[in-house]
Write a protein that holds these residues in place. Structure first.
Motif, PDB file in Angstrom:
ATOM      1  N   ARG A   5       0.814  -1.217   0.000  1.00 27.53           N
ATOM      2  CA  ARG A   5       0.000   0.000   0.000  1.00 27.53           C
ATOM      3  C   ARG A   5       0.846   1.264   0.000  1.00 27.53           C
ATOM      4  N   GLU A   6       2.089   1.170   0.440  1.00 28.84           N
ATOM      5  CA  GLU A   6       2.966   2.331   0.364  1.00 28.84           C
ATOM      6  C   GLU A   6       4.426   1.891   0.339  1.00 28.84           C
ATOM      7  N   LEU A   7       5.248   2.746  -0.219  1.00 30.97           N
ATOM      8  CA  LEU A   7       6.679   2.465  -0.283  1.00 30.97           C
ATOM      9  C   LEU A   7       7.456   3.741  -0.032  1.00 30.97           C
ATOM     10  N   GLU A   8       8.656   3.548   0.456  1.00 29.44           N
ATOM     11  CA  GLU A   8       9.600   4.647   0.633  1.00 29.44           C
ATOM     12  C   GLU A   8      10.971   4.185   0.150  1.00 29.44           C
ATOM     13  N   ASP A  29       2.728  -3.410   3.532  1.00 33.28           N
ATOM     14  CA  ASP A  29       1.537  -4.006   2.917  1.00 33.28           C
ATOM     15  C   ASP A  29       0.285  -3.510   3.629  1.00 33.28           C
ATOM     16  N   HIS A  30      -0.892  -3.920   3.151  1.00 34.50           N
ATOM     17  CA  HIS A  30      -2.155  -3.398   3.682  1.00 34.50           C
ATOM     18  C   HIS A  30      -2.409  -3.821   5.127  1.00 34.50           C
ATOM     19  N   GLY A  31      -1.733  -4.857   5.580  1.00 31.48           N
ATOM     20  CA  GLY A  31      -1.877  -5.263   6.976  1.00 31.48           C
ATOM     21  C   GLY A  31      -0.888  -4.592   7.898  1.00 31.48           C
ATOM     22  N   GLY A  32      -0.023  -3.729   7.362  1.00 32.35           N
ATOM     23  CA  GLY A  32       0.958  -3.023   8.183  1.00 32.35           C
ATOM     24  C   GLY A  32       2.302  -3.716   8.288  1.00 32.35           C
ATOM     25  N   MET A  33       2.438  -4.888   7.658  1.00 32.62           N
ATOM     26  CA  MET A  33       3.724  -5.579   7.674  1.00 32.62           C
ATOM     27  C   MET A  33       4.712  -4.832   6.791  1.00 32.62           C
ATOM     28  N   VAL A  34       5.991  -4.816   7.229  1.00 33.20           N
ATOM     29  CA  VAL A  34       7.022  -4.028   6.533  1.00 33.20           C
ATOM     30  C   VAL A  34       8.147  -4.936   6.058  1.00 33.20           C
ATOM     31  N   GLY A  35       8.607  -4.689   4.838  1.00 35.04           N
ATOM     32  CA  GLY A  35       9.781  -5.379   4.312  1.00 35.04           C
ATOM     33  C   GLY A  35      10.842  -4.365   3.915  1.00 35.04           C
ATOM     34  N   TRP A  36      12.104  -4.702   4.173  1.00 37.39           N
ATOM     35  CA  TRP A  36      13.220  -3.800   3.908  1.00 37.39           C
ATOM     36  C   TRP A  36      14.210  -4.437   2.941  1.00 37.39           C
ATOM     37  N   GLY A  37      14.815  -3.580   2.091  1.00 40.29           N
ATOM     38  CA  GLY A  37      15.870  -4.034   1.198  1.00 40.29           C
ATOM     39  C   GLY A  37      16.926  -2.957   1.040  1.00 40.29           C
ATOM     40  N   LEU A  58       4.604  -1.875  -7.923  1.00 39.76           N
ATOM     41  CA  LEU A  58       4.291  -2.542  -6.663  1.00 39.76           C
ATOM     42  C   LEU A  58       2.977  -2.130  -6.006  1.00 39.76           C
ATOM     43  N   ILE A  59       2.622  -0.858  -6.015  1.00 37.19           N
ATOM     44  CA  ILE A  59       1.501  -0.407  -5.197  1.00 37.19           C
ATOM     45  C   ILE A  59       0.184  -0.959  -5.741  1.00 37.19           C
ATOM     46  N   GLY A  60      -0.523  -1.633  -4.841  1.00 35.51           N
ATOM     47  CA  GLY A  60      -1.832  -2.181  -5.190  1.00 35.51           C
ATOM     48  C   GLY A  60      -1.799  -3.433  -6.033  1.00 35.51           C
ATOM     49  N   VAL A  61      -0.615  -3.990  -6.265  1.00 36.57           N
ATOM     50  CA  VAL A  61      -0.480  -5.176  -7.113  1.00 36.57           C
ATOM     51  C   VAL A  61      -0.328  -6.414  -6.231  1.00 36.57           C
ATOM     52  N   ASP A  62      -1.136  -7.438  -6.478  1.00 37.85           N
ATOM     53  CA  ASP A  62      -1.001  -8.710  -5.768  1.00 37.85           C
ATOM     54  C   ASP A  62       0.131  -9.530  -6.392  1.00 37.85           C
ATOM     55  N   TRP A  63       0.933 -10.143  -5.553  1.00 39.34           N
ATOM     56  CA  TRP A  63       1.973 -11.046  -6.059  1.00 39.34           C
ATOM     57  C   TRP A  63       2.131 -12.223  -5.107  1.00 39.34           C
ATOM     58  N   GLU A  64       2.412 -13.379  -5.700  1.00 35.25           N
ATOM     59  CA  GLU A  64       2.456 -14.622  -4.930  1.00 35.25           C
ATOM     60  C   GLU A  64       3.813 -14.879  -4.285  1.00 35.25           C
ATOM     61  N   CYS A  80      11.034  -7.413  -0.976  1.00 36.59           N
ATOM     62  CA  CYS A  80       9.943  -8.358  -1.234  1.00 36.59           C
ATOM     63  C   CYS A  80      10.158  -9.665  -0.473  1.00 36.59           C
ATOM     64  N   TRP A  81      11.388 -10.162  -0.469  1.00 33.45           N
ATOM     65  CA  TRP A  81      11.675 -11.384   0.286  1.00 33.45           C
ATOM     66  C   TRP A  81      11.479 -11.174   1.787  1.00 33.45           C
ATOM     67  N   ASP A  82      11.912 -10.028   2.289  1.00 37.50           N
ATOM     68  CA  ASP A  82      11.748  -9.739   3.713  1.00 37.50           C
ATOM     69  C   ASP A  82      10.272  -9.697   4.086  1.00 37.50           C
ATOM     70  N   LEU A  83       9.479  -9.004   3.259  1.00 33.34           N
ATOM     71  CA  LEU A  83       8.044  -8.917   3.513  1.00 33.34           C
ATOM     72  C   LEU A  83       7.379 -10.282   3.397  1.00 33.34           C
ATOM     73  N   TRP A  84       7.681 -11.015   2.348  1.00 38.88           N
ATOM     74  CA  TRP A  84       7.059 -12.319   2.080  1.00 38.88           C
ATOM     75  C   TRP A  84       7.361 -13.322   3.189  1.00 38.88           C
TER      76      TRP A  84
END
Length: 334
Positions: A5-8, A29-37, A58-64, A80-84
């Motif tokens: 939902r947001e990126l910096e 992500d929309h649940g508030g989980m954060v991934g860093w790279g 990335l924003i608003g896009v679903d990915w498996e 993405c790996w950190d978040l996933w």
């Protein structure tokens, strides 16, 4: 399924050492989980490319899975790996196939003002628990310092990093007489034939650093080395780094993971990759200064051993966002 939902993106100038730049990516992500790279020593165009393409990607896009995000950028892939992995409650090392719980570390020592001073620094590291030392050598600073260290410490496991600075075999063959384990990056990576010629003449293993599994194939075909120097941040994705690992291991090569630069996140990814079963040589994430790191706990070695963070999901480290923002030179938010 992650949906950002947001990126910096943050552009940092590290305050200590050579004050190099690094890029950090934060995905929420929309649940508030954060991934860093993190991308260490990013190319000049990296900032504008991320700013122009990252939001639409990335924003608003679903990915498996992180592999389905076609970013081509190591910092985005790492985030993405950190978040996933955080969403699945598993450590990154486990998710990519790592099997080790701790790693032996090497310590890297650059050229000094004198041979005597270098020998003293080696002694300090041995007393701190290191049993493996990598010396940075260059033309004009090679045979004499290596000879002095070997004479002072006959049983020390010793490697040299040539920084791609040599153009002929002579001095490198001379270095081999001092019982080196590995000769790292002797020539330009494009000079496969010189690597092959050197490997034919020395007992030490020649190590090559590449940035893709395809680039590695030329060295495998010519048997131009016996060690892969694997720097995960140099690959466009962790999966591509894993493919290079798999190819080198299948060929019977040893693998050393390296990546001590940056603000800590790239180091954490290096530790995760170094836990893979083919990474048989000591890991190098000890390059100073630790003061540049914005993660807790800091990533490094204790008495020559690096712990793999298997009790926490994702990269396994927290980011000090207050310190990050103080160090930020430029940022954008979407």
């Amino acid at each position: 399924m992650p949906r950002v939902r947001e990126l910096e993106v943050f552009r940092l100038v590290l305050p200590f050492g050579r004050k190099t730049e690094t890029l950090l990516v934060k995905l929420t992500d929309h649940g508030g989980m954060v991934g860093w790279g993190e991308a260490t020593a990013p190319p000049a165009k990296a900032w504008s490319r991320l700013e122009e393409t990252l939001a639409a990607l990335l924003i608003g896009v679903d990915w498996e899975h992180p592999d389905t995000v076609p970013s081509g950028d190591s910092a985005v892939d790492m985030a993405c790996w950190d978040l996933w992995t955080k969403m699945r409650g598993v450590p990154l090392a486990e998710a990519i196939g790592g099997t080790r719980t701790s790693l032996v570390a090497t310590v890297r020592l650059g050229p000094d003002t004198s041979v005597e001073s270098l020998v003293s620094r080696v002694n300090q590291q041995i007393c701190a628990g290191y049993g493996h030392v990598t010396l940075d050598v260059r033309p004009g600073w090679d045979v004499e310092p290596v000879r002095a260290v070997r004479q002072a410490y006959p049983a020390l496991t010793l490697a040299v990093d040539c920084g791609n600075a040599y153009s002929d075999l002579g001095q490198l063959v001379a270095l081999d007489s001092y019982g080196l384990e590995v000769i790292e990056r002797p020539f330009a990576v494009t000079d496969v034939y010189s690597h092959a010629a050197l490997q034919d003449q020395v007992a030490a293993s020649v190590a090559v650093e590449v940035s893709s599994s395809a680039e590695l194939d030329d060295f495998l075909t010519l048997r131009a080395a016996r060690v892969l120097l694997l720097r995960p941040s140099a690959f466009p994705s962790l999966s591509e780094a894993r493919r290079a690992h798999d190819r080198a291991a299948a060929a019977g090569w040893d693998i050393q993971c390296t990546g001590g630069q940056g603000a800590g996140l790239a180091r954490a990814a290096t530790v995760a990759v170094a836990s893979l079963p083919g990474c048989t040589l000591p890991c190098d994430v000890t390059q100073p200064p630790r003061q540049n790191q914005i993660v807790t706990p800091v990533v490094g070695a204790n008495a020559g051993v690096i712990a793999v963070p298997l009790t926490r999901s994702g990269l396994g480290h927290d980011v000090d966002e207050q310190r990050l923002r103080r160090m930020t030179k430029e940022s954008f938010h979407a």
